[in-house]
Structure formats: C-alpha cells, structure tokens
Design a protein around this motif. Structure first.
Motif, PDB file in Angstrom:
ATOM      1  N   GLN A  38     -26.326 123.253  97.785  1.00  0.00           N
ATOM      2  CA  GLN A  38     -25.842 123.051  99.011  1.00  0.00           C
ATOM      3  C   GLN A  38     -23.974 123.498  98.184  1.00  0.00           C
ATOM      4  O   GLN A  38     -23.465 122.611  97.995  1.00  0.00           O
ATOM      5  CB  GLN A  38     -25.893 122.617 100.447  1.00  0.00           C
ATOM      6  N   VAL A  39     -23.758 124.887  98.433  1.00  0.00           N
ATOM      7  CA  VAL A  39     -22.069 124.572  97.375  1.00  0.00           C
ATOM      8  C   VAL A  39     -21.424 125.357  99.131  1.00  0.00           C
ATOM      9  O   VAL A  39     -21.882 126.344  99.573  1.00  0.00           O
ATOM     10  CB  VAL A  39     -22.081 125.698  96.287  1.00  0.00           C
ATOM     11  N   GLN A  40     -20.059 124.763  99.458  1.00  0.00           N
ATOM     12  CA  GLN A  40     -18.852 125.164 100.533  1.00  0.00           C
ATOM     13  C   GLN A  40     -18.110 125.665  99.376  1.00  0.00           C
ATOM     14  O   GLN A  40     -17.275 124.656  98.776  1.00  0.00           O
ATOM     15  CB  GLN A  40     -18.725 123.981 101.326  1.00  0.00           C
ATOM     16  N   VAL A  41     -17.300 126.566 100.035  1.00  0.00           N
ATOM     17  CA  VAL A  41     -16.339 127.059  99.258  1.00  0.00           C
ATOM     18  C   VAL A  41     -15.145 127.331 100.730  1.00  0.00           C
ATOM     19  O   VAL A  41     -15.667 128.437 101.253  1.00  0.00           O
ATOM     20  CB  VAL A  41     -16.476 128.620  98.914  1.00  0.00           C
ATOM     21  N   VAL A  42     -14.132 126.585 100.680  1.00  0.00           N
ATOM     22  CA  VAL A  42     -12.834 127.168 101.961  1.00  0.00           C
ATOM     23  C   VAL A  42     -11.565 127.576 100.760  1.00  0.00           C
ATOM     24  O   VAL A  42     -10.646 126.672 100.516  1.00  0.00           O
ATOM     25  CB  VAL A  42     -13.073 125.446 102.468  1.00  0.00           C
ATOM     26  N   GLU A  43     -10.851 128.272 101.672  1.00  0.00           N
ATOM     27  CA  GLU A  43      -9.967 129.088 101.886  1.00  0.00           C
ATOM     28  C   GLU A  43      -9.013 128.103 102.556  1.00  0.00           C
ATOM     29  O   GLU A  43      -9.421 128.189 103.876  1.00  0.00           O
ATOM     30  CB  GLU A  43      -9.430 129.920 101.565  1.00  0.00           C
ATOM     31  N   SER A  44      -7.613 128.400 102.129  1.00  0.00           N
ATOM     32  CA  SER A  44      -6.560 128.538 102.652  1.00  0.00           C
ATOM     33  C   SER A  44      -5.305 128.905 102.356  1.00  0.00           C
ATOM     34  O   SER A  44      -5.306 129.256 101.427  1.00  0.00           O
ATOM     35  CB  SER A  44      -6.775 127.002 103.507  1.00  0.00           C
ATOM     36  N   GLY A  45      -4.585 129.136 103.669  1.00  0.00           N
ATOM     37  CA  GLY A  45      -3.045 129.651 103.145  1.00  0.00           C
ATOM     38  C   GLY A  45      -2.700 130.840 103.616  1.00  0.00           C
ATOM     39  O   GLY A  45      -1.545 131.770 103.061  1.00  0.00           O
ATOM     40  N   GLY A  46      -2.889 131.436 103.875  1.00  0.00           N
ATOM     41  CA  GLY A  46      -3.182 132.951 104.437  1.00  0.00           C
ATOM     42  C   GLY A  46      -2.285 133.149 105.405  1.00  0.00           C
ATOM     43  O   GLY A  46      -1.772 131.829 106.282  1.00  0.00           O
ATOM     44  N   GLY A  47      -1.421 134.371 105.648  1.00  0.00           N
ATOM     45  CA  GLY A  47      -0.890 134.525 107.349  1.00  0.00           C
ATOM     46  C   GLY A  47      -0.047 135.370 107.018  1.00  0.00           C
ATOM     47  O   GLY A  47       0.038 136.462 106.224  1.00  0.00           O
ATOM     48  N   LEU A  48       1.227 135.636 107.692  1.00  0.00           N
ATOM     49  CA  LEU A  48       2.067 136.764 107.418  1.00  0.00           C
ATOM     50  C   LEU A  48       3.134 136.478 107.376  1.00  0.00           C
ATOM     51  O   LEU A  48       4.042 135.832 107.377  1.00  0.00           O
ATOM     52  CB  LEU A  48       2.072 137.162 109.579  1.00  0.00           C
ATOM     53  N   VAL A  49       3.473 137.558 105.981  1.00  0.00           N
ATOM     54  CA  VAL A  49       4.918 136.726 105.763  1.00  0.00           C
ATOM     55  C   VAL A  49       5.271 138.761 105.314  1.00  0.00           C
ATOM     56  O   VAL A  49       4.512 139.517 105.507  1.00  0.00           O
ATOM     57  CB  VAL A  49       4.994 136.960 104.051  1.00  0.00           C
ATOM     58  N   GLN A  50       6.753 138.380 105.338  1.00  0.00           N
ATOM     59  CA  GLN A  50       7.176 140.393 104.932  1.00  0.00           C
ATOM     60  C   GLN A  50       7.300 140.719 103.438  1.00  0.00           C
ATOM     61  O   GLN A  50       6.955 139.364 102.696  1.00  0.00           O
ATOM     62  CB  GLN A  50       8.975 139.883 105.241  1.00  0.00           C
ATOM     63  N   ALA A  51       7.805 141.631 103.351  1.00  0.00           N
ATOM     64  CA  ALA A  51       7.528 141.610 101.855  1.00  0.00           C
ATOM     65  C   ALA A  51       9.142 141.481 101.597  1.00  0.00           C
ATOM     66  O   ALA A  51       9.360 141.310 102.116  1.00  0.00           O
ATOM     67  CB  ALA A  51       7.750 143.363 101.710  1.00  0.00           C
ATOM     68  N   GLY A  52       8.119 141.358 100.508  1.00  0.00           N
ATOM     69  CA  GLY A  52       9.286 140.121  99.346  1.00  0.00           C
ATOM     70  C   GLY A  52       8.725 139.287  99.200  1.00  0.00           C
ATOM     71  O   GLY A  52       9.521 138.380  98.503  1.00  0.00           O
ATOM     72  N   GLY A  53       8.047 138.579  99.926  1.00  0.00           N
ATOM     73  CA  GLY A  53       8.110 137.302 100.289  1.00  0.00           C
ATOM     74  C   GLY A  53       7.228 136.923  99.264  1.00  0.00           C
ATOM     75  O   GLY A  53       6.405 137.642  98.805  1.00  0.00           O
ATOM     76  N   SER A  54       6.708 135.321  99.805  1.00  0.00           N
ATOM     77  CA  SER A  54       5.813 134.537  98.667  1.00  0.00           C
ATOM     78  C   SER A  54       4.298 134.104  99.961  1.00  0.00           C
ATOM     79  O   SER A  54       5.282 133.149 101.037  1.00  0.00           O
ATOM     80  CB  SER A  54       6.493 133.289  98.484  1.00  0.00           C
ATOM     81  N   LEU A  55       3.333 133.360  99.642  1.00  0.00           N
ATOM     82  CA  LEU A  55       2.636 132.626 100.354  1.00  0.00           C
ATOM     83  C   LEU A  55       2.025 132.050  98.967  1.00  0.00           C
ATOM     84  O   LEU A  55       1.608 132.491  97.509  1.00  0.00           O
ATOM     85  CB  LEU A  55       1.512 133.706 100.959  1.00  0.00           C
ATOM     86  N   ARG A  56       0.974 130.806  99.668  1.00  0.00           N
ATOM     87  CA  ARG A  56       0.110 130.181  98.201  1.00  0.00           C
ATOM     88  C   ARG A  56      -0.911 129.879  99.114  1.00  0.00           C
ATOM     89  O   ARG A  56      -1.423 129.246 100.069  1.00  0.00           O
ATOM     90  CB  ARG A  56       0.863 129.163  98.194  1.00  0.00           C
ATOM     91  N   LEU A  57      -1.967 130.924  98.508  1.00  0.00           N
ATOM     92  CA  LEU A  57      -3.508 130.128  98.580  1.00  0.00           C
ATOM     93  C   LEU A  57      -4.296 129.554  98.042  1.00  0.00           C
ATOM     94  O   LEU A  57      -4.265 129.109  96.755  1.00  0.00           O
ATOM     95  CB  LEU A  57      -4.410 131.311  98.600  1.00  0.00           C
ATOM     96  N   SER A  58      -4.950 128.864  98.627  1.00  0.00           N
ATOM     97  CA  SER A  58      -5.830 127.252  98.066  1.00  0.00           C
ATOM     98  C   SER A  58      -7.361 127.235  98.635  1.00  0.00           C
ATOM     99  O   SER A  58      -7.472 128.277  99.278  1.00  0.00           O
ATOM    100  CB  SER A  58      -5.120 126.256  98.687  1.00  0.00           C
ATOM    101  N   CYS A  59      -8.376 126.793  97.557  1.00  0.00           N
ATOM    102  CA  CYS A  59      -9.363 127.484  98.114  1.00  0.00           C
ATOM    103  C   CYS A  59     -10.181 125.819  96.761  1.00  0.00           C
ATOM    104  O   CYS A  59      -9.554 125.786  95.957  1.00  0.00           O
ATOM    105  CB  CYS A  59     -10.296 127.950  97.232  1.00  0.00           C
ATOM    106  N   SER A  60     -11.080 125.250  97.687  1.00  0.00           N
ATOM    107  CA  SER A  60     -11.628 123.834  97.175  1.00  0.00           C
ATOM    108  C   SER A  60     -13.646 124.777  97.223  1.00  0.00           C
ATOM    109  O   SER A  60     -13.352 124.604  98.098  1.00  0.00           O
ATOM    110  CB  SER A  60     -10.627 122.938  98.396  1.00  0.00           C
TER     111      SER A  60
END
Length: 119
Positions: free
Chosen positions: A1-23
């Motif tokens: 069994q393999v589990q893949v889990v993401e995090s880090g999404g959200g709402l941001v204004q144009a020009g902004g930044s986000l960092r997504l993580s996945c394990s």
C-alpha cells in the motif's frame, strides 16, 4: 500500500506565491519520478512539473520561470514552489509518485489540493 498526501493549497491573490508539499509513504522505499499535475474545472488533467530521482526536471511551458519543483529522496517528498501566480493557475493540484520496473510502471496519486488565484 502506498499513501500520497498533499498539503499547501489555498487562496492567494494574483502575483502571490504558494508552496505545495507531497509525501509518499508505504510499501515502496523509492520512487523513480514524482511530480505535480493539475486539473481545472472542465479541463483534462495536465502535467505541471516532474522530477526524477536523479534530479532531472521538466515543466509545462505555462509555468516555466515561475514554478520550481524539488524533492527529498530520503523522505520521498516533493515540493512545488509557485511564484507569480495567475488566475489561470487555479486548479486542483495532484501529486504523483511513479515506480518503473522494466516494462511496467505504477502510478500513485494523492487526493488533490485546491489552489485558487484571485485577480
């Protein structure tokens, strides 16, 4: 069994930044490639960025120069740094972990994380 889990999404204004993580964890100790795909409403899922266990990367033309993918092989973790975000980047982002062996390959997917970029 393999589990893949993401995090880090959200709402941001144009020009902004986000960092997504996945394990990725479970019965596989190492993945040949890990990457990020996205699916906007009414569209097909598309590749955003991908990185091999050797560090080779490839990006969709639409994100080149704005997004950076990286990974920690020891932890089977992949990151996506997203800068200069645009409304057209709005989508559900999915993490993919792939194992290749000879003539076969197995893909493992996370549940997705929503990224919304407001104008």
């Amino acid at each position: 069994q393999v589990q893949v889990v993401e995090s880090g999404g959200g709402l941001v204004q144009a020009g902004g930044s986000l960092r997504l993580s996945c394990s990725a964890s479970g019965s596989i100790s190492r993945f040949n490639a890990m990457g990020w795909y996205r699916q906007a409403a009414g569209n097909h899922r598309e590749l955003v960025a991908r990185i091999s266990d050797g560090g080779s990367t490839n990006y969709a033309d639409s994100v080149k120069g704005r997004f950076t993918i990286s990974r920690d092989n020891a932890k089977n973790t992949v990151f996506l740094q997203m800068n200069s975000l645009k409304p057209e980047d709005t989508a559900v982002y999915y993490c993919n972990a792939q194992v290749v062996g000879g003539i076969w390959k197995n893909d493992y997917w996370g549940q997705g994380t929503q990224v919304t970029v407001s104008s």
